[in-house]
Enzyme design. Structure first.
Site, PDB file in Angstrom:
ATOM      1  N   GLY A  70       0.779  -1.227   0.000  1.00  0.00           N
ATOM      2  CA  GLY A  70       0.000   0.000   0.000  1.00  0.00           C
ATOM      3  C   GLY A  70       0.807   1.271   0.000  1.00  0.00           C
ATOM      4  O   GLY A  70       0.275   2.346  -0.293  1.00  0.00           O
ATOM      5  N   ASP A  71       2.105   1.194   0.322  1.00  0.00           N
ATOM      6  CA  ASP A  71       2.971   2.379   0.291  1.00  0.00           C
ATOM      7  C   ASP A  71       4.408   1.919   0.092  1.00  0.00           C
ATOM      8  O   ASP A  71       5.291   2.218   0.896  1.00  0.00           O
ATOM      9  CB  ASP A  71       2.829   3.189   1.575  1.00  0.00           C
ATOM     10  CG  ASP A  71       3.579   4.521   1.513  1.00  0.00           C
ATOM     11  OD1 ASP A  71       3.958   4.938   0.399  1.00  0.00           O
ATOM     12  OD2 ASP A  71       3.789   5.131   2.572  1.00  0.00           O
ATOM     13  N   LEU A  72       4.631   1.177  -0.996  1.00  0.00           N
ATOM     14  CA  LEU A  72       5.932   0.547  -1.220  1.00  0.00           C
ATOM     15  C   LEU A  72       6.899   1.543  -1.867  1.00  0.00           C
ATOM     16  O   LEU A  72       7.581   1.235  -2.834  1.00  0.00           O
ATOM     17  CB  LEU A  72       5.770  -0.698  -2.093  1.00  0.00           C
ATOM     18  CG  LEU A  72       6.875  -1.750  -2.020  1.00  0.00           C
ATOM     19  CD1 LEU A  72       6.940  -2.354  -0.631  1.00  0.00           C
ATOM     20  CD2 LEU A  72       6.657  -2.853  -3.054  1.00  0.00           C
ATOM     21  N   GLY A  73       6.925   2.748  -1.342  1.00  0.00           N
ATOM     22  CA  GLY A  73       7.853   3.759  -1.835  1.00  0.00           C
ATOM     23  C   GLY A  73       9.272   3.460  -1.412  1.00  0.00           C
ATOM     24  O   GLY A  73       9.541   2.593  -0.569  1.00  0.00           O
ATOM     25  N   ASN A 120      10.421   3.028   2.311  1.00  0.00           N
ATOM     26  CA  ASN A 120       9.945   1.920   3.145  1.00  0.00           C
ATOM     27  C   ASN A 120      10.622   0.586   2.844  1.00  0.00           C
ATOM     28  O   ASN A 120      10.270  -0.422   3.463  1.00  0.00           O
ATOM     29  CB  ASN A 120       8.434   1.771   2.989  1.00  0.00           C
ATOM     30  CG  ASN A 120       7.681   2.898   3.657  1.00  0.00           C
ATOM     31  OD1 ASN A 120       8.128   3.455   4.648  1.00  0.00           O
ATOM     32  ND2 ASN A 120       6.532   3.258   3.101  1.00  0.00           N
TER      33      ASN A 120
END
Length: 287
Positions: A189-192, A195
């Site tokens: 969901g926020d694999l930027g 992270n």
């Protein structure tokens, strides 16, 4: 005033043996994180983020039971339950490593090594999406997610936008609204870039683990790929997709549509959490 000063007693209790003034402190959209020698302390920045701490801990417990092929933080303790005066916090095990800087991908060997490991990471999440334990423990993306998102953006964010900003947002919302409802994989969901942690050996990066699973759900793997593309660019994204090898001819179209919602998602979370800084950043292209 720094977080070390305002929460000194709590941090000294939760990070015994560490010299507080020497510890790194990082601020994300939802939490301020103090990184100790073997554990990290997450302090929510808003009341909304504090209210989501129990869900975050439960998701991390579920992930710890899956064989994802990489490390995830494990919850060690939590405090500040609703109705108490204690400062809310979540203590997690620390995963060693640092984010991979985008500039490092200028080296073709580094880029190829990182892309192969991203492909393996995403394959692990896809495989976990077929695990019945994971499917029972983790939330599923709602079938009306993008319709509800569009309604919320129009109601809460459109009053803050210029006319041209609303036109841009309408185009992005229309593209998202056409997305199919998929629950194929565990989606971070926020694999930027910030992270995903890496350690270096012989000049090459090796994936150490993945942080910040607040938004984990069963959903469309295109969402995680969109975050990879946002962090490292289209060329690297296409390299990862090529290595993954699974046929999905609509994948990159879905990636593009999801990527187009990122700023609106940031702004919507921010306005609900009362975070003026993140709200201003998210709406910068719509004013």
């Amino acid at each position: 005033m720094s977080i070390r000063t305002t929460h000194r007693a709590l941090l000294n209790r939760l990070l015994p043996g560490d010299k507080l003034e020497e510890l790194p402190v990082r601020q994300g959209q939802f939490h301020t994180v103090v990184i100790g020698s073997d554990r990290v302390v997450c302090l929510p920045r808003t009341r909304g983020a504090a209210g989501r701490l129990p869900e975050r801990a439960a998701a991390l417990h579920a992930l710890a039971g899956l064989d994802l092929g990489f490390r995830t933080p494990e919850p060690l303790s939590r405090g500040g339950a609703e109705g108490t005066e204690e400062v809310p916090f979540l203590v997690l095990s620390r995963i060693p490593g640092e984010p991979l800087e985008r500039g490092a991908l200028g080296d073709a060997r580094v880029a190829a090594t990182a892309a192969a490991q991203y492909a393996t990471l995403l394959s692990g999440l896809a495989r976990a999406g077929t695990d019945e334990t994971a499917r029972a423990a983790l939330p599923h993306v709602r079938s009306d997610r993008w319709r509800r998102f569009a309604e919320d953006v129009r109601a809460e964010l459109f009053p803050l936008m210029s006319g041209s900003g609303r036109l841009r947002a309408e185009r992005e919302l229309e593209a998202a609204g056409a997305l199919p409802h998929l629950t194929l994989a565990v989606v971070h969901g926020d694999l930027g870039a910030g992270n995903v942690l890496w350690e270096w050996t012989d000049g090459l990066p090796h994936l150490s683990g993945v942080l910040d699973w607040d938004d984990v759900a069963l959903g469309d793997p295109a969402e995680d790929l969109a975050a990879v593309g946002a962090g490292y660019g289209r060329e690297f994204l296409e390299q990862v997709v090529a290595l993954d090898g699974r046929p999905d001819h609509g994948l990159l179209t879905r990636v593009t549509a999801i990527h187009g919602t990122f700023a609106l998602q940031q702004a919507l979370f921010a306005i609900r959490d009362g975070d003026e800084e993140e709200l201003s950043d998210g709406l910068a292209g719509y004013r």
